[in-house]
Scaffold this active site. Structure first.
Site, PDB file in Angstrom:
ATOM      1  N   ARG A  60     -46.109 115.345  79.739  1.00  0.00           N
ATOM      2  CA  ARG A  60     -46.339 113.975  80.228  1.00  0.00           C
ATOM      3  C   ARG A  60     -47.397 114.002  81.321  1.00  0.00           C
ATOM      4  O   ARG A  60     -48.265 113.140  81.388  1.00  0.00           O
ATOM      5  CB  ARG A  60     -45.038 113.351  80.754  1.00  0.00           C
ATOM      6  CG  ARG A  60     -45.259 111.924  81.182  1.00  0.00           C
ATOM      7  CD  ARG A  60     -44.091 111.173  81.831  1.00  0.00           C
ATOM      8  NE  ARG A  60     -42.791 111.713  81.700  1.00  0.00           N
ATOM      9  CZ  ARG A  60     -42.170 112.444  82.640  1.00  0.00           C
ATOM     10  NH1 ARG A  60     -42.757 112.701  83.795  1.00  0.00           N
ATOM     11  NH2 ARG A  60     -40.962 112.907  82.433  1.00  0.00           N
ATOM     12  N   TYR A  63     -61.176  90.297  78.406  1.00  0.00           N
ATOM     13  CA  TYR A  63     -60.326  90.591  77.246  1.00  0.00           C
ATOM     14  C   TYR A  63     -58.972  89.887  77.446  1.00  0.00           C
ATOM     15  O   TYR A  63     -58.405  89.929  78.542  1.00  0.00           O
ATOM     16  CB  TYR A  63     -60.146  92.114  77.124  1.00  0.00           C
ATOM     17  CG  TYR A  63     -59.049  92.488  76.153  1.00  0.00           C
ATOM     18  CD1 TYR A  63     -59.076  92.019  74.844  1.00  0.00           C
ATOM     19  CD2 TYR A  63     -57.977  93.283  76.540  1.00  0.00           C
ATOM     20  CE1 TYR A  63     -58.066  92.327  73.954  1.00  0.00           C
ATOM     21  CE2 TYR A  63     -56.959  93.598  75.655  1.00  0.00           C
ATOM     22  CZ  TYR A  63     -57.010  93.113  74.359  1.00  0.00           C
ATOM     23  OH  TYR A  63     -55.994  93.411  73.479  1.00  0.00           O
TER      24      TYR A  63
HETATM   25  O1  P1T Z   1     -56.551  97.875  73.300  1.00  0.00           O
HETATM   26  P1  P1T Z   1     -56.520  98.785  74.495  1.00  0.00           P
HETATM   27  O2  P1T Z   1     -57.007 100.173  74.216  1.00  0.00           O
HETATM   28  O3  P1T Z   1     -55.205  98.778  75.208  1.00  0.00           O
HETATM   29  O4  P1T Z   1     -57.613  98.229  75.536  1.00  0.00           O
HETATM   30  C1  P1T Z   1     -57.548  96.989  76.157  1.00  0.00           C
HETATM   31  C2  P1T Z   1     -58.930  96.459  76.471  1.00  0.00           C
HETATM   32  C3  P1T Z   1     -59.402  96.514  77.771  1.00  0.00           C
HETATM   33  N1  P1T Z   1     -60.635  96.064  78.108  1.00  0.00           N
HETATM   34  C4  P1T Z   1     -61.460  95.543  77.167  1.00  0.00           C
HETATM   35  C5  P1T Z   1     -62.809  95.043  77.577  1.00  0.00           C
HETATM   36  C6  P1T Z   1     -61.046  95.453  75.840  1.00  0.00           C
HETATM   37  O5  P1T Z   1     -61.897  94.923  74.946  1.00  0.00           O
HETATM   38  C7  P1T Z   1     -59.742  95.909  75.474  1.00  0.00           C
HETATM   39  C8  P1T Z   1     -59.220  95.787  74.076  1.00  0.00           C
HETATM   40  N2  P1T Z   1     -59.912  94.848  73.304  1.00  0.00           N
HETATM   41  C9  P1T Z   1     -59.632  94.525  72.003  1.00  0.00           C
HETATM   42  C10 P1T Z   1     -58.605  95.023  71.306  1.00  0.00           C
HETATM   43  C11 P1T Z   1     -60.558  93.533  71.416  1.00  0.00           C
HETATM   44  O6  P1T Z   1     -60.620  93.393  70.177  1.00  0.00           O
HETATM   45  O7  P1T Z   1     -61.267  92.890  72.190  1.00  0.00           O
END
Ligand code: P1T
Length: 380
Positions: free
Chosen positions: A46, A98
């Site tokens: 972990r 996002y």
């Molecule tokens: O999906 P994840 O790996 O948890 O990441 C989140 C995230 C954070 N910041 C940005 C700018 C992102 O675009 C994302 C995830 N975005 C998508 C899944 C999307 O389709 O925009």
């Protein structure tokens, strides 16, 4: 070392026991100790794992940082940063983000007494005037998801320094191939490594990269105590993906340039967002801080209601209608109902995330096939 060499070699050494050139997948949860506390630097996966460590060192090198931390998703990385805050603290962030970042801010951390202030981060005066004595974190996405607004990373860094506020840049859309926020005054870079870094749409992962050792130790404490860390298989895949980041990014940028040119004058397109156009409001900032304009484009469809937008979004043959971005294959996304569905309608429409907006993640297929696909869908 230059970028391409770091992408292929940083953090990686031939395996000392076998000479294996590729970092092995250390599929182990625990490590033998000779006597309690006497071990080879690894106790429990972990907290530490050699495959993950190679990935973290490579990520740190690509962002010109000293320390890297990999997480089981971008959201787990964001969550770990937010754990530095206390009730009463304020976070200053962008009005176009996002949807998952907006959701963790407003629906998770707001309930613990943390206040989130949303401003247009392309407007430096708006940023500075929103700082209060309670502001503890400035969180900037640039280019923004999905309307591709540009924030001047260096100028906001000066504001953060002036008021002694921790400054984090979400570098997911640009990737370290196109911009390095730590070199421009950010304290920390966050990535959804799910996107360009891994690049093959087969891993969900996040990352933080920074230079300050005391802050790294604080974050490592949460990383280990909370446990949102990725397993070795995923770390291996992401490490393999990184080896071609520079090659992929060049192709993403080139294809996006041709697609943006094609869409700009198309009669079915009302508005196009791509920072490479001289009339994009953030073009000069993009030119100053990015090495190219990236692989993301958003468009507003002319005279299309939600039904017509769905009809268009569902008819592609080469593009795939799906959430996410940054993989080798081209994707189309409908932000209002997919990635940004958790943002209230008024808040998203205020920044242009309207029902007839589509976001395009331009992949690295043959651009002629991509343009033909757009042509057949938009043409009828
Ligand atoms: O999906 P994840 O790996 O948890 O990441 C989140 C995230 C954070 N910041 C940005 C700018 C992102 O675009 C994302 C995830 N975005 C998508 C899944 C999307 O389709 O925009």
């Amino acid at each position: 070392m230059k970028f391409a060499t770091k992408a292929i070699h940083a953090g990686q050494h031939a395996d000392p026991t076998t000479g294996a050139v590729m970092t092995p997948i250390y599929q182990t949860s625990t490590y033998k100790q000779a006597s309690p506390g006497e071990h080879k630097g690894y106790e429990y996966s972990r907290g530490t794992n050699p495959t993950r460590k190679a990935l973290e060192d490579c990520l740190a090198a690509l962002e010109n940082g000293k320390f890297g931390l990999a997480f089981s998703s971008g959201m787990a990385a964001t969550d770990t940063v937010l754990r530095l805050l206390k009730p009463g603290d304020e976070v200053l962030t962008g009005d176009d983000l996002y949807g998952g970042s907006y959701r963790i801010f407003t629906k998770v951390y707001a309930q613990y007494g943390i206040k989130f202030v949303f401003v247009d981060t392309s407007d430096l005066e708006a940023v500075e005037s929103a700082v209060t004595d309670k502001t503890k974190l400035i969180w900037v996405e640039t280019p923004t998801n999905p309307t591709l607004k540009l924030a001047d990373i260096e100028a906001i860094g000066k504001i953060a320094k002036k008021y002694a506020v921790l400054y984090v840049v979400d570098n997911t859309f640009a990737s370290p191939y196109l911009q390095n926020p730590l070199d421009l005054g950010a304290d920390m870079v966050m990535h959804s490594a799910t996107k360009y870094l891994n690049g093959h749409s087969d891993v969900v992962m996040g990352a933080l990269i920074l230079n300050d050792e005391a802050l790294y130790k604080q974050l490592w404490f949460f990383y280990n105590a909370v446990g949102g860390t990725p397993g070795p298989q995923d770390a291996f895949l992401a490490l393999r993906g990184l080896k071609t980041l520079h090659v992929r990014m060049k192709a993403h940028c080139e294809n996006a340039r041709q697609i943006a040119e094609f869409l700009k004058t198309h009669p079915k397109i009302e508005k196009i967002y791509w920072p490479g156009f001289a009339d994009h409001p953030g073009h000069d900032v993009a030119k100053k801080q990015m090495r190219d304009f990236g692989g993301m484009i958003s468009v507003v469809l002319k005279d299309a209601d939600l039904k017509e937008t769905f009809r268009i979004a569902s008819r592609f043959q080469v593009f795939t209608l799906a959430e996410s971005l940054g993989g080798v294959e081209s994707l189309i996304n409908h932000p209002a109902t997919m990635t940004h569905g958790s943002i209230p309608k008024e808040a998203r429409e205020r920044v242009g995330v309207v029902d007839n907006l589509l976001r395009i993640s331009v992949g690295i297929e043959d651009v002629d096939d991509l343009i033909e696909d757009l042509n057949q869908v938009l043409g009828d």
